[in-house]
Enzyme design. Structure first.
Site, PDB file in Angstrom:
ATOM      1  N   HIS A   1     -13.144   7.443  41.886  1.00  0.00           N
ATOM      2  CA  HIS A   1     -11.930   6.438  41.894  1.00  0.00           C
ATOM      3  C   HIS A   1     -12.044   5.278  40.778  1.00  0.00           C
ATOM      4  O   HIS A   1     -11.074   5.244  40.319  1.00  0.00           O
ATOM      5  CB  HIS A   1     -12.036   5.855  42.978  1.00  0.00           C
ATOM      6  CG  HIS A   1     -12.400   6.566  44.659  1.00  0.00           C
ATOM      7  ND1 HIS A   1     -11.602   7.803  44.543  1.00  0.00           N
ATOM      8  CD2 HIS A   1     -12.802   6.301  45.821  1.00  0.00           C
ATOM      9  CE1 HIS A   1     -11.790   8.516  45.672  1.00  0.00           C
ATOM     10  NE2 HIS A   1     -12.414   7.595  46.326  1.00  0.00           N
TER      11      HIS A   1
ATOM     12  N   ASP B   1     -20.229   8.151  45.068  1.00  0.00           N
ATOM     13  CA  ASP B   1     -18.936   8.145  45.891  1.00  0.00           C
ATOM     14  C   ASP B   1     -17.967   7.362  45.246  1.00  0.00           C
ATOM     15  O   ASP B   1     -16.743   8.018  45.753  1.00  0.00           O
ATOM     16  CB  ASP B   1     -19.501   7.389  47.192  1.00  0.00           C
ATOM     17  CG  ASP B   1     -18.698   7.341  48.408  1.00  0.00           C
ATOM     18  OD1 ASP B   1     -18.094   8.627  48.680  1.00  0.00           O
ATOM     19  OD2 ASP B   1     -18.555   6.285  49.007  1.00  0.00           O
TER      20      ASP B   1
ATOM     21  N   HIS C   1      -7.970  10.318  45.805  1.00  0.00           N
ATOM     22  CA  HIS C   1      -6.687   9.818  46.829  1.00  0.00           C
ATOM     23  C   HIS C   1      -6.271   8.523  46.006  1.00  0.00           C
ATOM     24  O   HIS C   1      -5.204   8.051  46.406  1.00  0.00           O
ATOM     25  CB  HIS C   1      -7.128   9.680  48.053  1.00  0.00           C
ATOM     26  CG  HIS C   1      -7.829   8.592  48.746  1.00  0.00           C
ATOM     27  ND1 HIS C   1      -9.342   8.630  48.695  1.00  0.00           N
ATOM     28  CD2 HIS C   1      -7.684   7.314  48.955  1.00  0.00           C
ATOM     29  CE1 HIS C   1     -10.030   7.570  48.704  1.00  0.00           C
ATOM     30  NE2 HIS C   1      -9.109   6.647  49.140  1.00  0.00           N
TER      31      HIS C   1
HETATM   32  C1  BG6 Z   1     -13.829   7.465  49.945  1.00  0.00           C
HETATM   33  C2  BG6 Z   1     -15.221   7.322  50.023  1.00  0.00           C
HETATM   34  O1  BG6 Z   1     -13.408   8.477  48.748  1.00  0.00           O
HETATM   35  O2  BG6 Z   1     -13.051   6.492  49.716  1.00  0.00           O
HETATM   36  C3  BG6 Z   1     -15.468   6.201  51.063  1.00  0.00           C
HETATM   37  O3  BG6 Z   1     -15.955   8.377  50.259  1.00  0.00           O
HETATM   38  C4  BG6 Z   1     -14.877   4.874  50.873  1.00  0.00           C
HETATM   39  O4  BG6 Z   1     -16.951   5.753  50.933  1.00  0.00           O
HETATM   40  C5  BG6 Z   1     -13.078   5.325  50.527  1.00  0.00           C
HETATM   41  O5  BG6 Z   1     -14.869   4.101  52.051  1.00  0.00           O
HETATM   42  C6  BG6 Z   1     -12.351   4.289  50.200  1.00  0.00           C
HETATM   43  O6  BG6 Z   1     -11.064   4.562  50.247  1.00  0.00           O
HETATM   44  P1  BG6 Z   1      -9.742   3.341  50.287  1.00  0.00           P
HETATM   45  O7  BG6 Z   1      -8.809   4.177  50.304  1.00  0.00           O
HETATM   46  O8  BG6 Z   1     -10.060   2.940  51.740  1.00  0.00           O
HETATM   47  O9  BG6 Z   1     -10.139   2.471  49.347  1.00  0.00           O
END
Ligand code: BG6
Length: 496
Positions: free
Chosen positions: A248, A243, A186
């Site tokens: 990311h 994770d 995402h």
């Molecule tokens: C998720 C993780 O992919 O991304 C979580 O599994 C994390 O642990 C989250 O909290 C963070 O997403 P964002 O968009 O809030 O930075």
């Protein structure tokens, strides 16, 4: 159509969400779909079919969504909301494991719902545990539900190491062609992430200085204030590296470091990203202790430690060994980036929620003013998505010349009146439009694991536990030393 992302109304589709009543669906997917619906980007006949163990009827599911999602979306047009609820259906399946001799009636119910709509786009969104990906794809195939217009979306985590990721890719790849597989991260749907590409490749001034001649180092941070309450079952076996970093943070690194794509097509961007992952210098053996740091938060200031977080089971040895923070000094072995460290950092229970990429330029070769500091470009993903270029300016005054770093800033929220969409909204529209640019290709995911695996193995082989850091702080001492030993510091340390 722009190769990067797609916003035009999608074809009529049946979107089948496995894990359709789960947290991701209720907090992210359904609100995102409603926003798209409000803005006319869902075709009127598009349906959303939630699959879960729930034993719910369509009416039950619509009632649940009405109760749980209503407060997360604008409610200025009740008729539109009712129309959206009308798109929703529910089918009960044993989402826990189709191979476990589970009741097959759910698959027949899904077949009946989809029968006669073979010409529509069909999207199977697997927001279920990764062990179900292969079995579900097989079930869909056996039920004859996979049409040439079908796509499958895989949520993270895509495995827990390279072999498990390969196994999942093989299993899914036995049923779906690579062009039909959308592996979601995402972070790629976040506004600033796409703006990074626009900033780099639609402006001429940056490219000549985007290299080791001008850039001293890059910092990529995803700091969160939240802990892991209720998530121990998942997190004990994941940890911050799997994770957040494997997906990311490495995605942000590839977009920062990639070469300008040669062609304006969907694969060109992904080709360049893979090359960056392949150029990452492996960190193995004894280097792991030198170039990586892991930490775990402990109780402080009324905040629980990781081991004290509420969970359905008591902490185990795995809980003691899991990292809730990690920092890594990465290097990219190619002409553009040789000698430029990329520092990656992520942690839970840090003092702020902030995701950003900081590009630190080199200092002027010879300064005629006292007290200057090098330029810095900050790309902030959250909060307050925006871009800041820190330059040196003279502080107004008649006396001596005093320099001050000041930001030239672009705050998206203030500059553009348009609503900034949630990452899932854009990505779902891309799936419905069949645009895979912002999704990870098989070779990308596997290249990322190939770099991560030796770090995981060294950590597993080590007798050391993660360094403790008090909840609400910026991580363990080791993270500061990681930069400190080359005279550098994390971005916010210099701000304080
Ligand atoms: C998720 C993780 O992919 O991304 C979580 O599994 C994390 O642990 C989250 O909290 C963070 O997403 P964002 O968009 O809030 O930075």
């Amino acid at each position: 159509m722009s190769p990067l992302s797609t916003a035009s109304p999608a074809h009529t589709a049946d979107l089948v969400v496995f894990g359709g009543t789960g947290d991701l669906s209720m907090r992210k997917l359904l609100p995102a779909l409603y926003h798209s619906d409000r803005e006319g980007r869902l075709s009127p006949e598009t349906r959303v079919i939630a699959m879960s163990r729930g034993g719910l009827t369509d009416a039950d599911f619509r009632g649940k969504v009405d109760a749980e999602v209503r407060d997360q979306v604008p409610m200025d047009d009740p008729a539109l909301w009712q129309r959206f609820l009308g798109r929703l259906h529910h089918v009960s399946v044993d989402v826990g494991g189709p191979e476990s001799g589970a009741d097959k009636s759910g698959w027949s119910a899904l077949s009946r719902l989809l029968a006669g709509y073979e010409q529509r786009d069909r999207v199977f969104y697997l927001a279920s545990p990764p062990r179900t990906f292969g079995p579900f794809c097989r079930e869909l195939d056996e039920a004859g539900l996979v049409t040439p217009r079908s796509r499958v979306v895989l949520e993270k985590p895509l495995g827990h190491d390279l072999p498990s990721a390969q196994r999942i890719n093989d299993e899914v790849g036995a049923i779906f062609e690579e062009r039909q597989i959308f592996r979601i991260d995402h972070y790629l749907g976040k506004e600033t992430v796409q703006n990074l590409l626009v900033l780099r490749f639609a402006n001429a001034f940056l490219e000549p200085i985007w290299n080791s001649l001008w850039i001293d180092h890059v910092q990529i941070t995803a700091a969160e204030t939240v802990g892991t309450p209720g998530r121990r079952g998942y997190y004990d076996h994941a940890g911050a590296l799997r994770d957040m970093v494997q997906n990311h943070l490495l995605q942000l690194l590839t977009l920062t470091a990639m070469e300008p794509p040669a062609r304006n097509d969907r694969e060109a961007i992904r080709d360049e990203k893979v090359k960056v992952l392949q150029a990452l210098r492996p960190i193995t053996g004894t280097e792991v202790a030198r170039f990586t740091v892991r930490g775990q938060y402990t109780e402080a200031e009324g905040l629980p430690g990781y081991l004290d977080e509420p969970a359905s089971t008591p902490p185990t040895e795995a809980s003691q060994r899991v990292e809730t923070f990690t920092a890594i000094r990465a290097e990219i072995k190619n002409w553009r980036w040789a000698g430029v460290p990329f520092y990656l950092r992520t942690g839970k229970r840090m003092p702020y929620r902030r995701s950003e990429i900081v590009v630190q330029f080199k200092d002027v070769p010879h300064s005629i003013f006292p007290g200057g500091s090098p330029n810095r470009l900050v790309l902030r993903l959250q909060p307050e998505e925006g871009i800041e270029l820190h330059i040196m300016a003279k502080e107004p005054g008649a006396g001596e010349v005093t320099l001050k770093p000041v930001p030239l800033s672009l705050n998206f929220g203030k500059t553009f009146t348009a609503r900034v969409p949630e990452a899932y909204e854009r990505l779902l529209m891309d799936v419905l439009a069949g645009n895979p640019t912002l999704f990870m290709r098989r070779d990308e995911v596997e290249a990322a694991w190939r770099w991560i695996d030796p770090i995981l193995s060294a950590w597993e082989a080590s007798a050391d536990l993660p360094e403790p850091y008090p909840a609400g702080t910026t991580g363990p001492a080791g993270a500061h030393e990681l930069l400190g030993r080359s005279g550098r510091a994390w971005h916010e340390e210099e701000e304080l």
